[in-house]
Design a protein around this motif. Structure first.
Motif, PDB file in Angstrom:
ATOM      1  N   VAL A  23       0.569  -0.962   0.537  1.00  0.00           N
ATOM      2  CA  VAL A  23       0.077   0.312  -0.038  1.00  0.00           C
ATOM      3  C   VAL A  23       0.426   1.035   0.060  1.00  0.00           C
ATOM      4  O   VAL A  23       0.029   2.485  -0.108  1.00  0.00           O
ATOM      5  N   ARG A  24       2.151   0.853  -0.033  1.00  0.00           N
ATOM      6  CA  ARG A  24       2.738   2.386   0.143  1.00  0.00           C
ATOM      7  C   ARG A  24       2.500   3.509  -0.952  1.00  0.00           C
ATOM      8  O   ARG A  24       3.199   4.878  -0.733  1.00  0.00           O
ATOM      9  N   GLU A  25       2.675   3.562  -2.495  1.00  0.00           N
ATOM     10  CA  GLU A  25       1.875   4.189  -3.120  1.00  0.00           C
ATOM     11  C   GLU A  25       1.013   4.908  -3.053  1.00  0.00           C
ATOM     12  O   GLU A  25       0.972   6.417  -3.010  1.00  0.00           O
ATOM     13  N   LYS A  26      -0.316   4.307  -2.247  1.00  0.00           N
ATOM     14  CA  LYS A  26      -1.670   5.381  -1.520  1.00  0.00           C
ATOM     15  C   LYS A  26      -1.721   5.892  -0.465  1.00  0.00           C
ATOM     16  O   LYS A  26      -2.761   6.473   0.114  1.00  0.00           O
ATOM     17  N   ILE A  27      -0.400   5.513   0.521  1.00  0.00           N
ATOM     18  CA  ILE A  27      -0.392   6.438   2.027  1.00  0.00           C
ATOM     19  C   ILE A  27       0.458   7.686   2.147  1.00  0.00           C
ATOM     20  O   ILE A  27       1.687   7.703   1.610  1.00  0.00           O
ATOM     21  N   ASP A  28       0.631   8.160   2.901  1.00  0.00           N
ATOM     22  CA  ASP A  28       0.779   9.211   3.061  1.00  0.00           C
ATOM     23  C   ASP A  28       1.783   9.864   4.041  1.00  0.00           C
ATOM     24  O   ASP A  28       2.222  10.362   4.153  1.00  0.00           O
ATOM     25  N   LEU A  29       1.400   8.999   5.359  1.00  0.00           N
ATOM     26  CA  LEU A  29       1.819   9.178   5.948  1.00  0.00           C
ATOM     27  C   LEU A  29       2.646   7.343   7.216  1.00  0.00           C
ATOM     28  O   LEU A  29       1.319   6.695   7.300  1.00  0.00           O
ATOM     29  N   ILE A  30       3.914   7.040   7.039  1.00  0.00           N
ATOM     30  CA  ILE A  30       3.921   6.432   7.585  1.00  0.00           C
ATOM     31  C   ILE A  30       4.696   6.203   9.022  1.00  0.00           C
ATOM     32  O   ILE A  30       6.113   6.899   9.370  1.00  0.00           O
ATOM     33  N   ILE A  31       4.302   5.765  10.256  1.00  0.00           N
ATOM     34  CA  ILE A  31       4.878   6.201  12.161  1.00  0.00           C
ATOM     35  C   ILE A  31       5.600   4.636  12.382  1.00  0.00           C
ATOM     36  O   ILE A  31       4.626   3.560  12.258  1.00  0.00           O
ATOM     37  N   PHE A  32       6.419   4.259  12.766  1.00  0.00           N
ATOM     38  CA  PHE A  32       7.216   3.437  13.783  1.00  0.00           C
ATOM     39  C   PHE A  32       6.974   4.061  15.113  1.00  0.00           C
ATOM     40  O   PHE A  32       7.237   4.944  15.700  1.00  0.00           O
ATOM     41  N   ASN A  33       6.411   3.215  15.822  1.00  0.00           N
ATOM     42  CA  ASN A  33       6.391   4.167  17.298  1.00  0.00           C
ATOM     43  C   ASN A  33       7.127   2.671  18.052  1.00  0.00           C
ATOM     44  O   ASN A  33       7.502   1.963  18.412  1.00  0.00           O
ATOM     45  N   ASN A  34       8.327   3.512  18.660  1.00  0.00           N
ATOM     46  CA  ASN A  34       9.850   2.662  19.201  1.00  0.00           C
ATOM     47  C   ASN A  34       9.264   2.823  21.110  1.00  0.00           C
ATOM     48  O   ASN A  34       9.118   4.036  21.632  1.00  0.00           O
ATOM     49  N   THR A  35       9.504   1.739  21.497  1.00  0.00           N
ATOM     50  CA  THR A  35       8.814   1.315  22.786  1.00  0.00           C
ATOM     51  C   THR A  35      10.043   1.717  23.971  1.00  0.00           C
ATOM     52  O   THR A  35       9.933   1.645  25.107  1.00  0.00           O
ATOM     53  N   GLY A  36      11.083   1.585  23.747  1.00  0.00           N
ATOM     54  CA  GLY A  36      12.788   1.277  23.741  1.00  0.00           C
ATOM     55  C   GLY A  36      12.628   0.125  24.644  1.00  0.00           C
ATOM     56  O   GLY A  36      14.047   0.007  24.604  1.00  0.00           O
ATOM     57  N   LYS A  37      11.411  -0.721  24.260  1.00  0.00           N
ATOM     58  CA  LYS A  37      12.718  -2.721  24.670  1.00  0.00           C
ATOM     59  C   LYS A  37      11.983  -2.807  23.608  1.00  0.00           C
ATOM     60  O   LYS A  37      12.569  -4.388  23.038  1.00  0.00           O
ATOM     61  N   GLU A  38      12.239  -2.200  21.968  1.00  0.00           N
ATOM     62  CA  GLU A  38      12.275  -2.486  21.097  1.00  0.00           C
ATOM     63  C   GLU A  38      14.223  -3.931  20.278  1.00  0.00           C
ATOM     64  O   GLU A  38      14.638  -2.670  21.221  1.00  0.00           O
TER      65      GLU A  38
END
Length: 242
Positions: A6-21
């Motif tokens: 779906v990367r061609e049709k999305i505007d924003l990609i977010i990664f949430n880092n918890t600090g324990k990844e």
């Protein structure tokens, strides 16, 4: 793989880092951004313990927390009440709320979320279908398809099935956690410290130190499907989308 579809049709990609990844996860997110030529916004939970509300901060691969700081910050905000299988507040506060706050600051109040639920996960699909679009399910992608997709890529996550992203998530089965601890006992340190200071446990039956001691004795360890050369075995489950 869902992002790839779906990367061609999305505007924003977010990664949430918890600090324990796990470090492998952080490297993987960075590599996805570089190899696929897409921008990924890295967010971490942040809370001013002196009176501010729950919020976030923007980081990147270099500045991302690696010692559990966002998670610890949240536990302190919760007055040292630890999350557990019954009260799983970590996903809500470490991932969902920071994302919502970030989008609100951008003036984005109406948006569509995507979840990586596969076609062979019908129970998860029917439970969550009202909350997000699921490109893998729509394309009838199964776990076998996912493995074959990554076998053709020039990079991969590089984790065993039983390891998962959050290094000792309390949602993992005990045998998986014991296997992880048998491979790297130091992972226990952060989790055991939280239990000691909170005078509680993440698991209602066994503390992290209990599991660490058990991991030193003979037991049937968790195995990785790729090591066995089997494509059909389960991928590790990440329950944070549930």
């Amino acid at each position: 793989m869902a992002l790839h579809l779906v990367r061609e049709k999305i505007d924003l990609i977010i990664f949430n880092n918890t600090g324990k990844e796990r470090e492998e996860t952080l490297r993987f997110v960075q590599t996805v951004s570089q190899k696929w030529g897409i921008e990924i916004i890295w967010l971490e939970y942040f809370n001013d313990l002196n009176g501010g509300g729950h919020s976030y901060r923007v980081v990147d691969f270099e500045t991302a927390s690696r010692n559990g700081e966002p998670f610890r910050n949240l536990i302190e905000r919760k007055q040292m009440f630890l999350p557990n299988t019954k009260v799983r507040y970590c996903t809500e506060f470490l991932k969902i709320r920071p994302t919502r706050a970030y989008l609100k600051d951008l003036g984005i109040l109406d948006y569509t979320r995507f979840l990586g639920i596969r076609y062979d996960e019908p129970e998860r699909y029917h439970r969550l279908k009202s909350e997000a679009e699921m490109p893998l399910y729509s394309a009838k992608v199964t776990k076998k398809d996912v493995r074959e997709f990554w076998a053709k890529q020039s990079f991969d996550l590089g984790l065993k099935d039983y390891q998962g992203n959050c290094d000792l998530c309390f949602l993992k089965g005990r045998r998986k956690k014991m296997t992880i601890l048998s491979e790297n006992p130091k992972i226990a340190e952060w989790w055991a410290l939280q239990e000691f200071e909170a005078q509680g446990t993440f698991d209602k039956e066994f503390s992290v130190l209990d599991l660490l001691e058990r991991s030193k004795r003979p037991f049937q360890k968790a195995v990785d499907a790729t090591d066995l050369g089997i494509l059909e075995l389960d991928l590790f489950h990440c329950f944070c989308g549930d």
